[in-house]
Motif scaffolding. Structure first.
Motif, PDB file in Angstrom:
ATOM      1  N   PHE A 285       5.772 -40.789  14.378  1.00 20.81           N
ATOM      2  CA  PHE A 285       4.678 -40.027  14.993  1.00 20.81           C
ATOM      3  C   PHE A 285       4.623 -38.581  14.538  1.00 20.81           C
ATOM      4  CE2 PHE A 285       4.190 -43.724  17.114  1.00 20.81           C
ATOM      5  CZ  PHE A 285       5.185 -44.026  18.013  1.00 20.81           C
ATOM      6  N   ALA A 286       5.676 -38.099  13.949  1.00 18.36           N
ATOM      7  CA  ALA A 286       5.720 -36.688  13.574  1.00 18.36           C
ATOM      8  C   ALA A 286       4.798 -36.431  12.389  1.00 18.36           C
ATOM      9  CB  ALA A 286       7.143 -36.282  13.217  1.00 18.36           C
ATOM     10  N   PRO A 287       4.108 -35.286  12.359  1.00 19.57           N
ATOM     11  CA  PRO A 287       3.248 -34.967  11.237  1.00 19.57           C
ATOM     12  C   PRO A 287       4.016 -35.013   9.926  1.00 19.57           C
ATOM     13  CG  PRO A 287       2.841 -33.466  13.051  1.00 19.57           C
ATOM     14  CD  PRO A 287       4.057 -34.273  13.415  1.00 19.57           C
TER      15      PRO A 287
ATOM     16  N   SER B  32       5.143 -37.699   8.379  1.00 16.22           N
ATOM     17  CA  SER B  32       6.170 -38.724   8.287  1.00 16.22           C
ATOM     18  C   SER B  32       5.595 -40.074   7.928  1.00 16.22           C
ATOM     19  CB  SER B  32       6.927 -38.833   9.618  1.00 16.22           C
ATOM     20  OG  SER B  32       6.039 -39.167  10.650  1.00 16.22           O
TER      21      SER B  32
ATOM     22  N   ASP C 167       5.690 -34.332  24.636  1.00 15.47           N
ATOM     23  CA  ASP C 167       5.857 -33.808  23.284  1.00 15.47           C
ATOM     24  C   ASP C 167       5.486 -34.856  22.235  1.00 15.47           C
ATOM     25  OD1 ASP C 167       8.043 -35.392  23.907  1.00 15.47           O
ATOM     26  OD2 ASP C 167       9.488 -34.146  22.838  1.00 15.47           O
ATOM     27  N   GLU C 168       5.796 -36.119  22.510  1.00 16.39           N
ATOM     28  CA  GLU C 168       5.441 -37.193  21.585  1.00 16.39           C
ATOM     29  C   GLU C 168       3.936 -37.377  21.523  1.00 16.39           C
ATOM     30  OE1 GLU C 168       7.044 -38.724  18.818  1.00 16.39           O
ATOM     31  OE2 GLU C 168       8.605 -38.886  20.355  1.00 16.39           O
ATOM     32  N   GLU C 169       3.271 -37.314  22.661  1.00 16.62           N
ATOM     33  CA  GLU C 169       1.820 -37.479  22.697  1.00 16.62           C
ATOM     34  C   GLU C 169       1.109 -36.354  21.952  1.00 16.62           C
ATOM     35  OE1 GLU C 169      -0.013 -39.369  26.282  1.00 16.62           O
ATOM     36  OE2 GLU C 169       1.830 -38.660  27.255  1.00 16.62           O
TER      37      GLU C 169
ATOM     38  N   LYS D 269       2.298 -34.649  19.411  1.00 13.74           N
ATOM     39  CA  LYS D 269       2.501 -34.895  17.981  1.00 13.74           C
ATOM     40  C   LYS D 269       1.545 -35.974  17.477  1.00 13.74           C
ATOM     41  CE  LYS D 269       7.465 -33.836  17.963  1.00 13.74           C
ATOM     42  NZ  LYS D 269       8.821 -34.433  17.810  1.00 13.74           N
ATOM     43  N   ILE D 270       1.410 -37.020  18.260  1.00 10.08           N
ATOM     44  CA  ILE D 270       0.522 -38.112  17.858  1.00 10.08           C
ATOM     45  C   ILE D 270      -0.918 -37.621  17.736  1.00 10.08           C
ATOM     46  CG2 ILE D 270      -0.530 -40.274  18.638  1.00 10.08           C
ATOM     47  CD1 ILE D 270       2.188 -41.030  19.815  1.00 10.08           C
ATOM     48  N   TYR D 271      -1.342 -36.805  18.679  1.00 11.14           N
ATOM     49  CA  TYR D 271      -2.711 -36.281  18.619  1.00 11.14           C
ATOM     50  C   TYR D 271      -2.964 -35.565  17.293  1.00 11.14           C
ATOM     51  CZ  TYR D 271      -6.739 -33.275  19.293  1.00 11.14           C
ATOM     52  OH  TYR D 271      -7.937 -32.621  19.121  1.00 11.14           O
ATOM     53  N   ARG D 272      -2.036 -34.708  16.887  1.00 15.67           N
ATOM     54  CA  ARG D 272      -2.222 -33.965  15.636  1.00 15.67           C
ATOM     55  C   ARG D 272      -2.219 -34.902  14.443  1.00 15.67           C
ATOM     56  NH1 ARG D 272      -4.668 -30.172  16.678  1.00 15.67           N
ATOM     57  NH2 ARG D 272      -5.557 -30.861  14.722  1.00 15.67           N
ATOM     58  N   ARG D 273      -1.385 -35.926  14.505  1.00 19.10           N
ATOM     59  CA  ARG D 273      -1.405 -36.905  13.413  1.00 19.10           C
ATOM     60  C   ARG D 273      -2.767 -37.592  13.336  1.00 19.10           C
ATOM     61  NH1 ARG D 273       2.391 -42.324  12.415  1.00 19.10           N
ATOM     62  NH2 ARG D 273       0.866 -43.364  11.054  1.00 19.10           N
TER      63      ARG D 273
END
Length: 400
Positions: free
Chosen positions: A22-24, A26, A89-91, A93-97
């Motif tokens: 999920f990290a930008p 990756s 924090d995970e959500e 990150k996902i949004y930006r991805r």
């Protein structure tokens, strides 16, 4: 099928679970601006995973279009389903991805906390966003023009229950909620607005409890001492299971409690048996298996595919898929049948088409959908557990 293909509505029918995915930056192939990605995230794993049928339902609807309708506007659709794990924090990150890497034209996200944290960012990014949250704090067509919700707000659902209590001659109500944005926010809005008093009722008590609690016996004893005519629960199914279990320990019957739309889970009567009889909840969407046109589509889809969750939340997701797909289809049609080359222009066009959806036939999942107010529907009904099943005990009620 190549992920990058000019002028193609793209669909990835995959579900990723690993946190690192999920990290930008990756491991995701960037999508060209003229392509389209529909990006969804839910709690695939985590504390609210029992409700994740709505994430699978939306994904499956787009895949249904691919397999049975040739996609959208004659082109295949690409959907990406990710796991937010109910972690803020995970959500984020996902949004930006979804926005940056996947170049999504439509995003759908999970928690109330996440969509509240992203409100300003969504407006700045100008990307259509379908919230799973029903919080009134993210519903504002003027200030938040890109956020849409799929039905009555949590506050409106509470009002339906309050009105029903008043009509039955009740005088006092207690409210229970967990200590997170999903629980605390709507209750605060209702309390500060004076809606309880305006309905002619008195607030007997408000009880906040830890979201991950496994024991509410002390809180149930406190409720028993207040002797309310109804207890409204602004919580999710895992917490409701604890509430009803511990209520029975102190002699409080399930019929005293009314829950919101996230308490219409089969897990409640299955796990509690007779201890759940009489519990009431707010129902917005048709049951899985109902005799409606949308179910015929789902039946066709499952002749070729496995359906992860066969429940009312899956129906919610299918409904959201219908709505999002229709806005995308209309935006393409308005552009001469072609996908706009510029993703920003495409997102704006889809947002415009969302607000133009009125009296949309959604196959009977809700009576009809209207998104001019960004809300989809304001209709709901009350269902009660009888003989282990949820049975409607009211007509459709307009929550406004």
């Amino acid at each position: 099928m190549s992920i990058i293909r000019a002028l193609k509505v793209s669909v990835l029918a995959g579900t990723l679970f690993a946190a690192g995915a999920f990290a930008p930056g990756s491991g995701s192939t960037a999508v060209a601006a003229q392509d389209v990605s529909v990006c969804l995230w839910g709690t695939i794993t985590g504390p609210d995973a029992i409700l994740n049928g709505m994430s699978y339902g939306a994904r499956d609807y787009f895949e249904y279009l691919n397999q049975f309708k040739g996609g959208i506007a004659g082109q295949k659709v690409r959907t990406l389903l990710l796991d937010g794990r109910y972690k803020l924090d995970e959500e984020l990150k996902i949004y930006r991805r979804c926005v940056d890497q996947e170049q999504a034209v439509f995003v759908s996200g999970w928690s109330t906390g996440a969509v509240k944290a992203l409100r300003d960012q969504i407006a700045q990014d100008q990307i259509p966003f379908m919230a799973q949250s029903h919080s009134s704090e993210v519903l504002d067509p003027v200030k938040l023009p890109y956020i849409f919700i799929p039905g009555p707000t949590y506050e409106q659902q509470m009002v339906i229950a309050l009105r029903a209590l008043k009509q039955q001659g009740g005088k006092t109500v207690a409210v229970m909620h967990p200590d997170n944005e999903y629980g605390r926010g709507p209750v605060n809005v209702v309390r500060q607005s004076g809606l309880i008093e305006k309905t002619g009722l008195k607030l007997a008590d408000t009880i906040e409890f830890p979201f991950d609690t496994q024991d509410l016996t002390a809180q149930m004893l406190r409720l028993k001492s207040r002797n309310p005519d109804m207890v409204y629960v602004q919580a999710s199914t895992p917490q409701l299971l604890v509430i009803l279990r511990d209520a029975a320990k102190v002699g409080l019957p399930a019929k005293l409690f009314v829950g919101n739309m996230y308490n219409i889970s089969a897990a409640i009567p299955e796990q509690l048996g007779k201890g759940a009889e009489g519990f009431r909840t707010i129902q917005i969407y048709a049951d899985f298996g109902a005799d409606i046109p949308a179910m015929k589509e789902i039946d066709a889809f499952r002749t070729k595919n496995e359906i992860a969750k066969q429940d009312v939340y899956y129906m919610k997701g299918w409904f959201q898929g219908i709505v999002m797909a229709k806005a995308i289809e209309n935006a393409i049609a308005k552009n001469g049948g072609k996908i706009p080359d510029d993703i920003r222009s495409f997102r704006k066009a889809v947002r415009t088409e969302m607000t133009s959806l009125r009296s949309l036939d959604v196959g009977g999942i809700v009576p009809e959908a209207n998104y001019d107010t960004h809300q989809g529907t304001t209709l709901a009904r009350i269902a009660e557990i009888r003989d282990g099943r949820y049975v409607p005990v009211s007509d459709w009620i307009d929550a406004r």
